[in-house]
Design an enzyme around this catalytic site. Structure first.
Site, PDB file in Angstrom:
ATOM      1  N   GLU A   8      12.378  16.511  -3.656  1.00 48.68           N
ATOM      2  CA  GLU A   8      13.243  16.167  -2.523  1.00 48.68           C
ATOM      3  C   GLU A   8      13.466  17.448  -1.749  1.00 48.68           C
ATOM      4  O   GLU A   8      14.451  18.161  -1.934  1.00 48.68           O
ATOM      5  CB  GLU A   8      14.573  15.539  -2.961  1.00 48.68           C
ATOM      6  CG  GLU A   8      15.326  15.020  -1.719  1.00 48.68           C
ATOM      7  CD  GLU A   8      16.686  14.403  -1.974  1.00 48.68           C
ATOM      8  OE1 GLU A   8      16.846  13.683  -2.975  1.00 48.68           O
ATOM      9  OE2 GLU A   8      17.582  14.654  -1.149  1.00 48.68           O
ATOM     10  N   HIS A  10      12.921  19.147   2.159  1.00 53.76           N
ATOM     11  CA  HIS A  10      12.776  18.639   3.519  1.00 53.76           C
ATOM     12  C   HIS A  10      12.369  19.697   4.541  1.00 53.76           C
ATOM     13  O   HIS A  10      12.599  20.880   4.345  1.00 53.76           O
ATOM     14  CB  HIS A  10      14.088  18.015   3.978  1.00 53.76           C
ATOM     15  CG  HIS A  10      14.648  17.019   3.005  1.00 53.76           C
ATOM     16  ND1 HIS A  10      14.006  15.840   2.699  1.00 53.76           N
ATOM     17  CD2 HIS A  10      15.779  17.029   2.264  1.00 53.76           C
ATOM     18  CE1 HIS A  10      14.738  15.171   1.815  1.00 53.76           C
ATOM     19  NE2 HIS A  10      15.808  15.869   1.529  1.00 53.76           N
ATOM     20  N   HIS A 164      15.869   7.733   0.055  1.00 53.61           N
ATOM     21  CA  HIS A 164      16.726   8.890   0.363  1.00 53.61           C
ATOM     22  C   HIS A 164      17.953   8.426   1.152  1.00 53.61           C
ATOM     23  O   HIS A 164      17.877   7.482   1.921  1.00 53.61           O
ATOM     24  CB  HIS A 164      15.912   9.910   1.176  1.00 53.61           C
ATOM     25  CG  HIS A 164      16.643  11.172   1.461  1.00 53.61           C
ATOM     26  ND1 HIS A 164      17.500  11.320   2.539  1.00 53.61           N
ATOM     27  CD2 HIS A 164      16.663  12.350   0.792  1.00 53.61           C
ATOM     28  CE1 HIS A 164      18.000  12.548   2.517  1.00 53.61           C
ATOM     29  NE2 HIS A 164      17.513  13.195   1.478  1.00 53.61           N
ATOM     30  N   ASP A 287      16.612  19.783  -3.053  1.00 53.49           N
ATOM     31  CA  ASP A 287      17.189  19.323  -1.781  1.00 53.49           C
ATOM     32  C   ASP A 287      17.234  20.466  -0.758  1.00 53.49           C
ATOM     33  O   ASP A 287      18.078  20.473   0.133  1.00 53.49           O
ATOM     34  CB  ASP A 287      18.577  18.682  -1.949  1.00 53.49           C
ATOM     35  CG  ASP A 287      18.829  17.564  -0.928  1.00 53.49           C
ATOM     36  OD1 ASP A 287      18.013  17.399   0.002  1.00 53.49           O
ATOM     37  OD2 ASP A 287      19.844  16.861  -1.062  1.00 53.49           O
TER      38      ASP A 287
END
Ligand code: MN
Length: 324
Positions: A8, A10, A164, A287
């Site tokens: 995860e 980004h 998500h 994250d």
């Protein structure tokens, strides 16, 4: 631990960058902006410093899901996926990709998933919760019947699907009124995504597609702590649950879901998740850029679990699931 894989993680493109503004204090924006737009420099240095071999990259949120106009959603998803494919091709040993999908048009979403997997070599998809479709005040969840063919293709392609978070729309946020601090990752993300996951479990989706695998971040958005009660509610009444799925929801949680540590670096919570779903179904993630790689990695490398579990969660579960 060296060789960790995170999934995860980004990035943004100029068209979606502004979607990430407002989740943190304004004075942090220059830092967050530079983290989101970078792939090959700062990000790789963070990974090197903290034993991360690979990130599976995905677009920021809500991005495509919040573009009510289907044509534009399709265009932005394609552009983001093409950009990501080029960036991954520069360092395929360090980066792999999850597709952004225009769920506003289920046929196009299906085509884009197939294109990303078959032509661009992507490992799966990451979608940010419900989609606004035509009407900006609409919220279409993924258990909707219009997605039947999409899920069939996802099953056929044999790729995982990352569900998500995003914030609920203002029209569905009365409970947070006067308490804006509850929105976003503090609470509303988890609430929104946990309910979305329960809708998928109860819909019968996994009776139709028992191989389908959904990934949840943040150590399961609270579900490991609550799933027993969901199934056990008022067990003395003997009334069957009123949903289409054939099994108890905990069955699907254990058969069709994986969890990641993204943004939830807490040993007590990890142990609970391991007891509910097993260490074969939990994967390390940070994250980034909303959380720090060092916060995730320093916690994970030292948390008191067995070496066998650390290797599974840190690396080998992801290798197996994504065929890396
Ligand atoms: Mn995230």
């Amino acid at each position: 631990m060296q060789g960790k894989i995170g999934l995860e993680e980004h990035f943004a493109i100029p068209d979606t960058l502004a979607d990430s503004k407002g989740f943190l204090a304004d004075d942090t924006w220059p830092e967050l902006e530079s983290r989101l737009m970078d792939i090959q420099e700062r990000r790789l240095a963070e990974m090197d410093r903290h034993g991360m071999q690979m990130m599976l990259l995905s677009l920021n949120a809500p991005a495509v899901q919040a573009i009510a106009e289907p044509k534009r959603a399709i265009d932005i998803a394609r552009r983001a996926n093409d950009y990501l494919a080029k960036e991954v091709a520069r360092r395929p040993d360090r980066f792999q990709a999850l597709a952004a999908l225009p769920m506003q048009d289920p046929d196009e979403a299906t085509r884009e998933l197939r294109r990303c997997v078959k032509e661009l070599g992507f490992r799966g998809a990451l979608v940010n919760g419900f989609s606004q479709i035509n009407d900006p005040s609409s919220m279409v969840y993924l258990d909707d019947k219009r997605y039947a063919a999409f899920w069939a293709e996802c099953d056929k392609l044999d790729v995982p699907f990352y569900l998500h978070p995003r914030n609920p729309l203002p029209s569905a946020s009365q409970i947070y009124e006067g308490h804006p601090w509850l929105l976003g990752p503090t609470w509303a993300f988890g609430q929104e995504t946990a309910v979305h996951a329960l809708r998928l479990m109860a819909s019968g989706l996994f009776d139709r597609h028992p191989r389908l695998q959904i990934i949840l971040g943040h150590l399961g958005e609270g579900l490991p702590y609550s799933i027993w009660r969901v199934d056990n509610r008022n067990a003395w009444t003997k009334a069957p649950p009123r949903y289409p799925a054939k099994q108890k929801l905990g069955f699907y949680f254990q058969q069709n879901f994986y969890l990641t540590t993204a943004g939830n670096f807490r040993t007590q919570t990890l142990i609970d998740a391991m007891l509910e779903i097993g260490s074969d179904r939990i994967m390390f993630s940070t994250d980034w850029p909303f959380e720090n790689v060092d916060h995730a990695a320093i916690w994970f490398d030292a948390c008191p679990i067995s070496t066998a579990d650390r290797v599974k969660i840190g690396r080998s579960n992801a290798e197996r699931l994504f065929k890396l």
